[in-house]
Design a protein around this motif. Structure first.
Motif, PDB file in Angstrom:
ATOM      1  N   GLY A  24       0.811  -1.212   0.000  1.00 19.86           N
ATOM      2  CA  GLY A  24       0.000   0.000   0.000  1.00 19.86           C
ATOM      3  C   GLY A  24       0.842   1.258   0.000  1.00 19.86           C
ATOM      4  N   LEU A  25       1.928   1.260   0.779  1.00 21.29           N
ATOM      5  CA  LEU A  25       2.818   2.416   0.810  1.00 21.29           C
ATOM      6  C   LEU A  25       3.481   2.618  -0.544  1.00 21.29           C
ATOM      7  N   LEU A  26       3.910   1.532  -1.169  1.00 26.17           N
ATOM      8  CA  LEU A  26       4.516   1.633  -2.497  1.00 26.17           C
ATOM      9  C   LEU A  26       3.502   2.134  -3.523  1.00 26.17           C
ATOM     10  N   ILE A  66     -11.869  -0.301   1.690  1.00 27.17           N
ATOM     11  CA  ILE A  66     -12.662  -0.717   2.851  1.00 27.17           C
ATOM     12  C   ILE A  66     -12.781   0.498   3.775  1.00 27.17           C
ATOM     13  N   ASN A  67     -13.913   1.161   3.733  1.00 26.72           N
ATOM     14  CA  ASN A  67     -14.072   2.445   4.417  1.00 26.72           C
ATOM     15  C   ASN A  67     -13.739   2.382   5.904  1.00 26.72           C
ATOM     16  N   LYS A  68     -14.170   1.317   6.550  1.00 26.62           N
ATOM     17  CA  LYS A  68     -13.977   1.191   7.997  1.00 26.62           C
ATOM     18  C   LYS A  68     -12.495   1.257   8.362  1.00 26.62           C
ATOM     19  N   HIS A  69     -11.661   0.634   7.567  1.00 28.27           N
ATOM     20  CA  HIS A  69     -10.226   0.606   7.857  1.00 28.27           C
ATOM     21  C   HIS A  69      -9.605   1.990   7.700  1.00 28.27           C
ATOM     22  N   VAL A  70     -10.044   2.715   6.677  1.00 28.96           N
ATOM     23  CA  VAL A  70      -9.494   4.056   6.460  1.00 28.96           C
ATOM     24  C   VAL A  70      -9.966   5.004   7.559  1.00 28.96           C
ATOM     25  N   TRP A  71     -11.241   4.875   7.964  1.00 32.75           N
ATOM     26  CA  TRP A  71     -11.732   5.692   9.077  1.00 32.75           C
ATOM     27  C   TRP A  71     -10.950   5.400  10.358  1.00 32.75           C
ATOM     28  N   THR A  72     -10.615   4.142  10.568  1.00 35.58           N
ATOM     29  CA  THR A  72      -9.806   3.775  11.741  1.00 35.58           C
ATOM     30  C   THR A  72      -8.456   4.478  11.693  1.00 35.58           C
ATOM     31  N   ALA A  73      -7.856   4.506  10.508  1.00 35.48           N
ATOM     32  CA  ALA A  73      -6.568   5.188  10.353  1.00 35.48           C
ATOM     33  C   ALA A  73      -6.704   6.675  10.652  1.00 35.48           C
ATOM     34  N   ILE A  74      -7.794   7.297  10.181  1.00 37.55           N
ATOM     35  CA  ILE A  74      -8.007   8.724  10.423  1.00 37.55           C
ATOM     36  C   ILE A  74      -8.142   9.000  11.919  1.00 37.55           C
ATOM     37  N   VAL A  75      -8.869   8.128  12.624  1.00 39.99           N
ATOM     38  CA  VAL A  75      -9.024   8.284  14.076  1.00 39.99           C
ATOM     39  C   VAL A  75      -7.674   8.181  14.776  1.00 39.99           C
ATOM     40  N   ALA A 112      -5.011   4.634   3.366  1.00 41.27           N
ATOM     41  CA  ALA A 112      -4.780   4.832   4.793  1.00 41.27           C
ATOM     42  C   ALA A 112      -3.399   5.400   5.080  1.00 41.27           C
ATOM     43  N   LEU A 113      -2.437   5.140   4.191  1.00 41.05           N
ATOM     44  CA  LEU A 113      -1.060   5.583   4.404  1.00 41.05           C
ATOM     45  C   LEU A 113      -0.727   6.892   3.678  1.00 41.05           C
TER      46      LEU A 113
END
Length: 257
Positions: free
Chosen positions: A7-9, A181-190, A36-37
């Motif tokens: 994902g980072l790459l 996956i929206n939930k995972h990205v929202w978790t990252a934002i939190v 997320a990254l």
């Protein structure tokens, strides 16, 4: 861990000019990690800005104006002008004063019109001016914002991306929207938000809180504005948001220092 690395790459591959000449797996996990990254990429680019400022102070001693220009150009080089392209297209589309359908057609047109060129010049001049003003003030105590502002700019893209509908169901932005996956990205934002709260609390930096609230306010206004004028989200509108957000945050910072 592997998905995060891929994902980072992917983040560097799609959102910077850094050549990642490798065929990377693009599935729901890696595309989610890519988004997320994105703020991490903002931190790395911000650290590059700090390095430029440090090298100038230690070795080159360029004037504040020249240093401001170097930083603006460096950020264009690092992103490959990707977000600026969205800003230009937004300028051409909005100032055409056409109906929504025609604006979307102009937004997708790769040609640069007069209004797009004018918007680009205004944006770059204001960025140089804001940085120049910052360099003429108490710079040493505000170097951290060279990292914070790119970081917040990319968080704003994530929030906008997650809360907006696509204008069309084809194209790269629509594909990414279907994969994330929206939930995972929202978790990252939190998590990022909690880290910011910890930082400005521990180091007594209330300006970070002001900048974060300003970012939320700008996103809310931009969502309403783009829904009214374009009917939803496109990749260009996301890029334009980043450029505009960064400019606004630098301006707000100057008002409070």
């Amino acid at each position: 861990m592997k998905n995060s690395l891929v994902g980072l790459l992917l983040t560097f591959q799609f959102f910077t000019s850094i050549p990642v000449r490798k065929q990377l797996t693009m599935d729901r996990q890696t595309v989610t990690s890519m988004y997320a990254l994105m703020p991490v990429m903002g931190v790395l680019m911000g650290c590059t800005n700090l390095l430029i400022v440090y090298l100038n102070g230690s070795y080159f001693h360029f004037s504040p104006l020249f240093l401001a220009i170097i930083l603006v150009v460096a950020n264009i080089v690092m992103t490959g002008g990707l977000h600026l392209d969205g800003w230009i297209d937004l300028g051409d589309a909005f100032f055409s004063y056409q109906d929504q359908k025609r604006r979307l057609e102009i937004l997708e047109d790769s040609r640069v019109g007069a209004f797009g060129a004018i918007c680009l010049v205004v944006l770059l001049l204001l960025k140089v001016a804001f940085l120049y003003e910052l360099f003429n003030r108490d710079l040493e105590n505000h170097l951290v914002y060279f990292v914070v502002i790119p970081f917040l700019g990319r968080i704003s893209i994530l929030i906008y991306f997650l809360t907006m509908k696509n204008v069309k169901q084809t194209g790269l932005a629509a594909y990414f929207k279907s994969q994330v996956i929206n939930k995972h990205v929202w978790t990252a934002i939190v998590i990022y938000t909690i880290l910011l709260v910890e930082i400005f609390t521990y180091f007594s930096m209330p300006l970070v809180f002001i900048l974060y609230l300003s970012m939320i306010g700008v996103i809310a206004i931009y969502r309403i504005w783009t829904l009214k004028n374009f009917g939803g989200m496109t990749g260009d509108l996301m890029g334009a948001l980043y450029e505009g957000m960064e400019l606004i945050l630098w301006g707000i910072l100057l008002l409070f220092i």
